[in-house]
Design an enzyme around this catalytic site. Sequence first.
Site, mmCIF file in Angstrom:
data_model
loop_
_atom_site.group_PDB
_atom_site.id
_atom_site.type_symbol
_atom_site.label_atom_id
_atom_site.label_comp_id
_atom_site.label_asym_id
_atom_site.label_seq_id
_atom_site.Cartn_x
_atom_site.Cartn_y
_atom_site.Cartn_z
ATOM 1 N N ASP A 6 -6.519 4.954 1.494
ATOM 2 C CA ASP A 6 -5.315 5.746 1.263
ATOM 3 C C ASP A 6 -5.271 7.019 2.108
ATOM 4 O O ASP A 6 -6.046 7.954 1.890
ATOM 5 C CB ASP A 6 -5.222 6.147 -0.205
ATOM 6 C CG ASP A 6 -5.353 4.951 -1.148
ATOM 7 O OD1 ASP A 6 -6.259 4.131 -0.920
ATOM 8 O OD2 ASP A 6 -4.580 4.851 -2.110
ATOM 9 N N GLU B 236 0.425 4.612 1.141
ATOM 10 C CA GLU B 236 1.306 5.011 0.042
ATOM 11 C C GLU B 236 1.266 6.510 -0.261
ATOM 12 O O GLU B 236 2.127 7.009 -0.984
ATOM 13 C CB GLU B 236 0.985 4.211 -1.220
ATOM 14 C CG GLU B 236 -0.244 4.651 -1.959
ATOM 15 C CD GLU B 236 -0.037 4.605 -3.472
ATOM 16 O OE1 GLU B 236 1.005 4.124 -3.924
ATOM 17 O OE2 GLU B 236 -0.929 5.064 -4.190
ATOM 18 N N ASN B 237 0.289 7.239 0.280
ATOM 19 C CA ASN B 237 0.217 8.687 0.077
ATOM 20 C C ASN B 237 0.436 9.459 1.377
ATOM 21 O O ASN B 237 0.111 10.636 1.474
ATOM 22 C CB ASN B 237 -1.152 9.086 -0.489
ATOM 23 C CG ASN B 237 -1.436 8.475 -1.839
ATOM 24 O OD1 ASN B 237 -2.430 7.784 -2.014
ATOM 25 N ND2 ASN B 237 -0.570 8.727 -2.799
ATOM 26 N N ASN C 121 1.356 2.123 -6.268
ATOM 27 C CA ASN C 121 2.308 2.565 -7.286
ATOM 28 C C ASN C 121 3.227 3.694 -6.825
ATOM 29 O O ASN C 121 4.277 3.926 -7.408
ATOM 30 C CB ASN C 121 1.565 3.003 -8.554
ATOM 31 C CG ASN C 121 0.515 4.059 -8.287
ATOM 32 O OD1 ASN C 121 -0.379 3.870 -7.456
ATOM 33 N ND2 ASN C 121 0.602 5.180 -8.984
ATOM 34 N N HIS C 122 2.865 4.411 -5.740
ATOM 35 C CA HIS C 122 3.696 5.533 -5.278
ATOM 36 C C HIS C 122 4.688 5.147 -4.181
ATOM 37 O O HIS C 122 5.412 6.018 -3.692
ATOM 38 C CB HIS C 122 2.803 6.659 -4.742
ATOM 39 C CG HIS C 122 1.980 7.338 -5.784
ATOM 40 N ND1 HIS C 122 2.512 7.822 -6.959
ATOM 41 C CD2 HIS C 122 0.653 7.620 -5.838
ATOM 42 C CE1 HIS C 122 1.560 8.374 -7.687
ATOM 43 N NE2 HIS C 122 0.419 8.250 -7.023
ATOM 44 N N HIS D 106 -4.643 -2.629 -5.383
ATOM 45 C CA HIS D 106 -4.440 -1.220 -5.735
ATOM 46 C C HIS D 106 -4.584 -1.080 -7.244
ATOM 47 O O HIS D 106 -3.683 -1.437 -8.003
ATOM 48 C CB HIS D 106 -3.044 -0.803 -5.272
ATOM 49 C CG HIS D 106 -2.868 0.664 -5.102
ATOM 50 N ND1 HIS D 106 -3.385 1.353 -4.037
ATOM 51 C CD2 HIS D 106 -2.234 1.596 -5.861
ATOM 52 C CE1 HIS D 106 -3.062 2.633 -4.124
ATOM 53 N NE2 HIS D 106 -2.373 2.804 -5.241
ATOM 54 N N HIS E 61 -6.676 3.024 -4.338
ATOM 55 C CA HIS E 61 -6.046 3.816 -5.400
ATOM 56 C C HIS E 61 -6.896 4.940 -5.951
ATOM 57 O O HIS E 61 -6.383 6.030 -6.194
ATOM 58 C CB HIS E 61 -5.574 2.940 -6.575
ATOM 59 C CG HIS E 61 -4.910 3.728 -7.666
ATOM 60 N ND1 HIS E 61 -3.721 4.399 -7.486
ATOM 61 C CD2 HIS E 61 -5.264 3.958 -8.962
ATOM 62 C CE1 HIS E 61 -3.372 4.999 -8.616
ATOM 63 N NE2 HIS E 61 -4.290 4.757 -9.516
ATOM 64 N N HIS F 285 -9.282 6.634 -4.526
ATOM 65 C CA HIS F 285 -9.544 7.623 -3.479
ATOM 66 C C HIS F 285 -11.008 8.043 -3.379
ATOM 67 O O HIS F 285 -11.336 9.030 -2.718
ATOM 68 C CB HIS F 285 -8.672 8.881 -3.666
ATOM 69 C CG HIS F 285 -7.210 8.650 -3.480
ATOM 70 N ND1 HIS F 285 -6.314 9.689 -3.253
ATOM 71 C CD2 HIS F 285 -6.470 7.517 -3.484
ATOM 72 C CE1 HIS F 285 -5.095 9.192 -3.135
ATOM 73 N NE2 HIS F 285 -5.170 7.872 -3.277
#
Length: 254
Positions: free
Chosen positions: A8, A39-40, A67-68, A148, A173, A175
């Site tokens: 991520d 996603e981040n 999810n983001h 994830h 997810h 991290h």
Amino acid sequence: MKVLMIGDVFAKPGRDVFKQNIEKLINDNQIDFVVVNGENTTHGKSISKEHYNFYKENHVDVITSGNHIFKNPEVLDYIQNTPDLLKPMNMYKTPGSGYVIIEKNNKKICVLNLMGNNFMDPSNSVYETMEDFLGLKIAYDILLVDFHAETTAEKIAFALNYDGIITGFVGTHTHVQTADERILPNGTAFITDLGMSGVIDSVIGIEASDAIYKQKTGLVKRFQPAKGKAKLNGVIIEIDEKSNKATNIKRISI
């Protein structure tokens, strides 16, 4: 064949450490295929079209998410026209695709994005989704899965259930990079979590003071991406050209 999968990427520090290292990583390790969880990427939540283009300009073949992914409304405007930007396949009825097939070096490489069910946003059963995907009988040579999910147990159980079917399984997810990379008994390259590409002295990418304040007081705090020295985390998976089986997985942390 060598596949590089990067964890991520969190906000500008994550993008910067990625940019600083990607060319050398590819050249030094003779990488053939690159997957990044994005996603981040944009201020710690989701990914703008500008940053999607940033990855495509820097050797990334497929961008996975979690999810983001839809926290930035802009994604809704372009995800259906960018098949190499994935959303979790079991994320209810949202736009975009959960898998893509890219042909590289005369190999059909399928990248599948899934999201766990434990302690995550509500989603369809990840096992039912996987069975539906396998039921499509899609033709590919190599199957890479970005799973994830929050819990280590869910990731490990899923990987073992599909050991030998999946070529390379990586968790994302949390991290935090795990030290359990290995080839599973039936041949799947596995790691519980790739880790994060972002600021080292942060709380999973956000300013430590923000996270500490919320934990100590229970009050709402608007999290800000951390600033400081960053680290890039991921794995390199080696795949035999003849059998299409994983032969090695190496953890990287730069």
